[in-house]
Design a protein around this motif. Structure first.
Motif, short mmCIF file in Angstrom:
data_model
loop_
_atom_site.label_atom_id
_atom_site.label_comp_id
_atom_site.label_asym_id
_atom_site.label_seq_id
_atom_site.Cartn_x
_atom_site.Cartn_y
_atom_site.Cartn_z
N ILE A 71 5.22 3.03 12.72
CA ILE A 71 4.00 2.59 13.42
C ILE A 71 3.63 1.18 12.98
CG2 ILE A 71 1.52 3.03 13.64
CD1 ILE A 71 2.29 6.06 13.53
N VAL A 72 3.70 0.95 11.69
CA VAL A 72 3.34 -0.38 11.18
C VAL A 72 4.34 -1.42 11.69
CG1 VAL A 72 3.18 -1.79 9.10
CG2 VAL A 72 2.15 0.49 9.15
N LEU A 73 5.63 -1.05 11.67
CA LEU A 73 6.66 -2.00 12.13
C LEU A 73 6.48 -2.35 13.60
CD1 LEU A 73 10.04 -0.97 10.48
CD2 LEU A 73 8.83 -3.13 10.27
N VAL A 74 6.25 -1.32 14.38
CA VAL A 74 6.06 -1.55 15.82
C VAL A 74 4.89 -2.50 16.04
CG1 VAL A 74 5.28 -0.45 17.96
CG2 VAL A 74 7.08 0.60 16.60
N ALA A 75 3.84 -2.27 15.29
CA ALA A 75 2.67 -3.14 15.44
C ALA A 75 3.00 -4.57 15.08
CB ALA A 75 1.54 -2.62 14.56
N PHE A 76 3.70 -4.73 13.95
CA PHE A 76 4.02 -6.08 13.49
C PHE A 76 5.00 -6.79 14.42
CE2 PHE A 76 2.29 -4.95 9.31
CZ PHE A 76 1.55 -6.10 9.08
N LEU A 77 6.04 -6.07 14.82
CA LEU A 77 7.08 -6.69 15.64
C LEU A 77 6.54 -7.11 17.00
CD1 LEU A 77 10.11 -4.42 14.71
CD2 LEU A 77 9.85 -6.85 14.22
N LEU A 78 5.72 -6.27 17.56
CA LEU A 78 5.21 -6.58 18.88
C LEU A 78 4.25 -7.76 18.87
CD1 LEU A 78 4.75 -3.10 20.54
CD2 LEU A 78 6.54 -4.78 20.88
N LEU A 79 3.69 -8.02 17.71
CA LEU A 79 2.77 -9.15 17.61
C LEU A 79 3.45 -10.46 17.94
CD1 LEU A 79 0.70 -8.30 14.41
CD2 LEU A 79 -0.14 -8.46 16.74
N GLY A 80 4.75 -10.53 17.65
CA GLY A 80 5.42 -11.81 17.84
C GLY A 80 6.30 -11.88 19.05
#
Lengths: 194, 435
Positions: free
Chosen positions: B288-297
């Motif tokens: 969940i955290v990764l998805v959030a971070f990756l999608l930010l960029g």
């Protein structure tokens, strides 16, 4: 163990402190054995000289790259044999000059019969030989896997473990090759004498 | 030096007659030839060569000359560009390659790690051995796992080098006791692979000793070929098992290890149970955290808020609308039904059951990787994803959740942006109730 072996630990310490100064002493201490080893493998004095020369040059460059502490804990002799062997392998794969007349090691060959005889002890086999040079000539005719194992064990005086490390083979395989190689050598020597 | 040599020579002559063995006569010229080649002869007075001389020597056809030049370059008083040396990492001679690795490590503490890693996988044992020392000189940039993998190298010298480096490292960090275990060649204890211990965290290491993010870059670059392992741990595994071959590995002429490759080797698979198991811990939270971070960029998508899935999943009213996923200025409609649509579509495309798909996703973390595992092309996967999204968006339009214009805009974004597609697909999949 020859006298040079006793001197090697001290020499290694010196090499760690000043490689350029003491490297010639390493050459002098080990060249005899390495040359004999290379000669047994190649069967040609010229090839043996080339192999040993290249061994020492590569060894010097390698030592140059090692940390001093690493050199201090090195077992130099097996390491030099390893370099020699790799150079020999490379040369023999590229050089058609190195030719062997392999001994017969087929299943039917009497040379390959294994005897559970006390007299087949390697020391005994060696004692029975009249001429070391003839023996070395016979060894150079052994199939490669026997030749290297026998040569390392009896002449280079490496342990089974060191040979296994050198050849990247299991210890059992090394022991078997030494045993079979010795058998083959003994039979051939008897046959020659007859 | 000459006096020393003479003294030793006479000593050798005295002792040679005492070992009771008749050795073949060593050619008398052997020593002088060797010293001449090494430029150690008394008549060869050492002087600092100019850079031009060394560059000329580097172009020599004789490997000895190139090696000597590399040794001399590392001793120059003025800095030499590492780019000057990098071509020699591909030299056909193993000693030259090893000398290059050594020179690089002597010249710079910031050698591009992928150069050293490539040398670490060289077919020649000596190059690998020198690479171990060179990597050790890079300090905290290199994780200890790489040295621990080298403990399982098929060559004894490489293993010894790794032991030496780890021992030095242990001494440096006052963590004696590890060395004894590291010497073991045969199966290691699981605790040895405790990643927290490997990173030195249990030894009170400071955070700066943790390998920086640069590592992942190295390995990503190195594993550009999708057939090769991707992660540090996977590469360490593959290396230990002797399976690793760099994608651009050169076929070196006359490699002394050509024979060694023919010999039986002791490839031992690293027992990475602890490493792998650790990667599964807290997987949900990490995803969940990764998805959030990756999608930010990702592209125009500047922000994605992961839906509050945990609120709805598993509850009786799970079919209720879940908080939508905002995409830039828009939101992607979320519903448990949509998750199920995605799950069914993708599991069918990947020839897996829904359960298998979720399990694989936990293990591999990427739909593209799963597709490769399953022998499904990424274009087929993309098509399946788009089909699922299309169905979901039509459904959302038909239920009045979103307008058709808005659905078109979303679809347009999803078609253009594969990263976004994957992330939302994973979000939907992980939001689905367990089959």
């Amino acid at each position: 163990m020859g006298p040079s072996d006793k001197q090697l630990p001290d020499l290694v310490e010196l090499l760690a402190t000043n490689l350029d100064r003491y490297f010639p002493q390493l050459v002098l201490s080990t060249q005899q054995r390495l040359y004999a080893f290379a000669l047994r493998q190649s069967g040609s004095p010229q090839d043996a000289e080339d192999i040993v020369q290249e061994t020492f040059i590569r060894a010097y460059h390698a030592l140059k790259m090692y940390p001093a502490e690493r050199i201090r804990f090195m077992n130099v002799q097996p390491w030099l044999y390893k370099i020699t062997l790799h150079i020999f392998y490379r040369q023999s794969s590229n050089d058609s000059r190195i030719q062997y007349t392999p001994l017969d090691i087929s299943e039917e060959s009497v040379h390959c019969e294994i005897e559970d005889n006390e007299d087949e002890r390697p020391e005994k086999v060696l004692e029975d030989k009249e001429d070391r040079r003839n023996l070395e000539a016979l060894i150079s005719c052994l199939p490669e896997h026997y030749r290297i194992s026998v040569s390392c064990y009896y002449f280079a005086e490496l342990s089974y473990r060191e040979i296994a490390e050198l050849l990247q083979q299991p210890i059992g395989t090394v022991k078997s090759n030494v045993h079979r190689g010795t058998q083959l050598l003994r039979k051939t020597a008897d046959k020659t004498r007859l | 030096m000459q006096d020393n040599v003479n003294e030793w020579q006479s000593q050798q002559e005295r002792t040679s007659g005492n070992d009771g063995q008749e050795h073949p006569q060593v050619p008398s010229s052997l020593l002088s030839n060797i010293l001449h080649h090494l430029e150690l002869s008394p008549e060869q007075t050492p002087s600092e060569p100019s850079l031009d001389d060394l560059l000329l020597k580097l172009r020599s056809t004789a490997w000895q000359d190139r090696t000597l030049a590399l040794h001399a370059l590392e001793k120059l008083k003025y800095p030499v560009s590492i780019d000057l040396l990098s071509p020699f990492l591909q030299d056909k001679d193993a000693t030259v390659r090893a000398a290059t690795v050594h020179a690089l490590s002597m010249i710079s503490k910031q050698v591009p790690l992928h150069w050293l890693i490539e040398a670490f996988h060289d077919p020649n044992w000596h190059v690998r051995e020198v690479a171990v020392f060179a990597l050790a000189k890079q300090g905290a940039r290199v994780p200890r796992e790489i040295f621990m993998a080298a403990l399982h190298d098929k060559d004894g010298s490489v293993r010894e080098a790794a032991s030496f480096v780890l021992q030095q490292n242990s001494v440096d960090h006052n963590s004696s006791g590890l060395y004894g275990q590291l010497r073991e060649e045969t199966p290691m204890h699981n605790e040895l692979y405790d990643p927290t211990r490997l990173n030195g965290q249990s030894n009170g290491h400071s955070p700066e000793n943790t390998p920086p993010a640069e590592w992942s870059g190295v390995f990503m670059e190195y594993s550009g070929n999708s057939a090769h392992p991707h992660t540090v741990n996977e590469q360490v595994q593959a290396y230990a098992a002797g399976q690793y071959t760099p994608h651009n590995a050169t076929s070196y002429e006359n490699s002394p290890d050509e024979y060694a490759e023919m010999m039986p080797s002791r490839h031992e698979k690293l027992t990475s149970y602890r490493l792998r198991r650790k990667s599964h811990k807290g997987w949900w939270a990490i995803t969940i955290v990764l998805v959030a971070f990756l999608l930010l960029g990702v592209g125009r998508v500047s922000s994605v808020i992961v839906p509050q899935i945990n609120i709805s999943i598993g509850q009786k009213d799970a079919k209720n609308v879940i908080v939508p996923v905002p995409i830039t200025d828009h939101s992607f409609p979320m519903k448990t039904d949509y998750s199920i649509i995605m799950q069914k579509t993708l599991s069918s495309a990947l020839h897996l059951t829904s359960q298998q798909l979720l399990a694989k996703l936990k293990e591999r973390g990427s739909l593209n990787v799963i597709a490769v595992d399953q022998g499904v092309s990424t274009s087929v996967l993309a098509k399946a994803e788009l089909n699922a999204f299309n169905t979901i968006l039509q459904n959302a339009v038909s239920t009045g959740q979103i307008s058709s214009t808005y659905a078109d805009q979303l679809m347009n974004q999803l078609q253009k942006n594969s990263d976004l597609r994957e992330k939302i697909a994973i979000t939907l999949l992980t939001a689905a109730p367990t089959p």
